[in-house]
Structures are given as C-alpha cells and as structure tokens.
Scaffold this active site. Structure first.
Site: not given
Length: 304
Positions: A258-260
């Site tokens: 999920q890391d931007v």
DNA sequence: CTCCAGGTCCATA
DNA sequence: TATGGACATGGA
C-alpha cells in the site's frame, strides 16, 4: 602509559569482514538522505550512533577500512558480552548476514528491478533493529510527508532527552516506552502530533511495557502470524505491519504494497504518468518472491 | 488555493 | 464487505 593507550585502542574496536555484495558507501548514501535524522549521524564517511542495552550506553563509530567494517566504541570499554550486543546490532542494521545472490539473480531478469540493482549494487536493506523504533517511525510516518515525519520524530526524541555528550556533540537514543507514556497528550499536541498518532504511540508503548509485544516473540512466528499479531494493535494496519517485518524483523518477503512511495517509484521506473494500481503492482511483482522487501527498498532508494 | 504525503480507524449502508 | 470522511501539517 603509551602502551596502555594503544592497547585500549585495539581493545575498543572490532572488525567485521564485508559480505559478498556489500558497499558501505551506498549504505551511507541512503542513511544520509535526511538532515533531520537524530538517532545517528554521519561525518567523513563514518557513522556514529548511541546504543543502549539494559545497563550501558555505547557511542559507536563505524567506518570502512580495507574491505572491513571497523566498529569502535568511543565512550567506554565494552566487555565481551557488550561487544556481542554491539556487533549484533551493526549486523542487523546493515543486514550483513543476508546472502544477496538469489535476489540479484531474480532481479536481473526483472523489468523494474534490473536497472536498480545495477545502480545500487551493494546497497543493503537498512534496518531498524529496535522494535519500538520501527513501529513508532511507521506510525509517525503514516499519511504525512517524510520531512514533517522526521521533524515529529526529532521533537519526540528531544523531549525524552536521552543523550550522551561527546566532544561537544549530543547523541540520542530513542525514548523508552515508559517515557513515551509519561509525555502528556497536551505536550504531544504541542509537538504537533495528531491525536491519532499520540493514541497509537501510547498503545504500542503500553504493549511493549507490559511485554505482550516483543521482538523475540515476533521472530518466532511465521510471517502471516506476525501480521495477525501486529494488526491486532490499534494503529497498526497492513502497511505498518509489513514495514516492521521488513525493517526490524528481517523478513525479506515482507511487502508494504500500500506504500505511496513504492507506487511513485514504480510509476517512475515504468515511465508512466499514473501510479500503478494494487492489482497492477501484484502482477508486476509476481516474480519478486521472496525478495519483495529488497525490491521495495531499492525502489525507495530510487526516490532519493 | 488545491492536492497529496512511506495509512488507519470508524461510521454508514 | 465496501466506501467515504477525519485526522494534522507542510511542501509543491
């Protein structure tokens, strides 16, 4: 007297042979990416960090000499047990005990990773051996820009003020769980922590304090069990759990999907205008197993 | 001014 | 089970 000093000098340092595929300068470059970092410092290609075990503070200096890491203790004379503690910390911090051949082999055939392993060959996944550091840093970094996150961390560290002065410079260790619980919510608000971050930090501090959460226990679990255990804690979601597994527990298959930052780095590597969706990332990363954490780390590195 | 940052929880349907 | 808003601040 002179003899004694030189003897002490030798006694106060240890050397670690470089593993295969290790470049200290590349690790230093990653470590040096933020000026507001307060838990270590870098000067003249040497890293300085204050370590704390149950009873002692050790100010250590790490430098590269002839394909070895030379680790020196500047403020005291560690005994053998102390050295075991210090060297274990250094080995984990720089992920020295991980053979990277299979990662590089896999990455060399990957569209996204192959240029990265060329540029950053020898870079190790820089870890956070202390569980509280990894979790608290993840919580602080949730949903805010990194420079602001570093500022928040620094205010919290200075508030606890666990420091050692050495040659006119102050070196800090992380606030303890108890110290964190002792900081009032009002004070945390003055330091510009959101109410959520205050709550989450204190919940984690309480778990650590009670012993219901600890690194040894987590290390004995399977990756799925670790995620289950960690996400039971309020404030720790899937991103934070995977971040902690990769940065603290050394689980190379951890994947904070999920890391931007990961999304942005993949967008750049692919030459796209839009960030990839989770489904697209899963497809692109399907051959990365069990090296998702290293792939993620190299992608983060590409953003510096 | 608006949008988005190394997310997560909670309320609502 | 899925989706939208709130959270805090600051950089672009």
């Amino acid at each position: 007297m002179k003899n004694q000093l030189s003897w002490q000098g030798i006694r106060n340092q240890r050397r670690i042979d470089f593993p295969l595929h290790f470049r200290f300068d590349k690790c230093l470059h990653f470590l040096g990416r933020n000026l507001d970092e307060c838990l270590f410092s870098i000067k003249n290609e040497k890293v300085y960090k204050l370590l704390k075990d149950a009873n002692n503070l050790f100010l250590i200096e790490i430098k590269e000499v002839n394909e070895q890491l030379t680790v020196s203790c500047l403020n005291s004379q560690p005994n053998e047990d102390d050295w075991n503690f210090i060297l274990k910390y250094v080995e984990e911090w720089f992920d020295l005990n991980r053979p990277l051949d299979s990662f590089y082999h896999l990455a060399s055939k990957d569209q996204i990773l192959s240029p990265l392993i060329h540029h950053y060959h020898g870079l190790r996944l820089i870890r956070m051996p202390e569980l509280f550091e990894a979790i608290s840093w993840a919580i602080i970094g949730q949903q805010i820009n990194l420079s602001f996150a570093y500022r928040l961390k620094k205010r919290w560290v200075l508030e606890a003020n666990n420091h050692l002065a050495y040659e006119g410079q102050l070196f800090y260790t992380l606030p303890t769980p108890q110290q964190t619980l002792n900081i009032s919510d009002e004070r945390f608000r003055e330091l510009q922590f959101s109410r959520q971050k205050i709550k989450y930090l204190k919940i984690v501090a309480e778990h650590l304090q009670k012993g219901s959460l600890n690194k040894v226990k987590l290390l004995a679990l399977s990756p799925d069990e670790v995620i289950h255990e960690l996400t039971k804690i309020k404030g720790i979601g899937p991103w934070t759990a995977n971040y902690v597994m990769m940065k603290c527990l050394g689980i190379s298959s951890a994947f904070p999907i999920q890391d931007v930052g990961l999304h942005n780095a993949m967008k750049v590597q692919l030459g796209k205008k839009e960030k990839p969706t989770i489904a697209e990332i899963k497809e692109l990363a399907k051959n990365w197993h069990p090296w998702e954490a290293y792939a993620t780390f190299y992608l983060w590195r590409s953003l510096i």
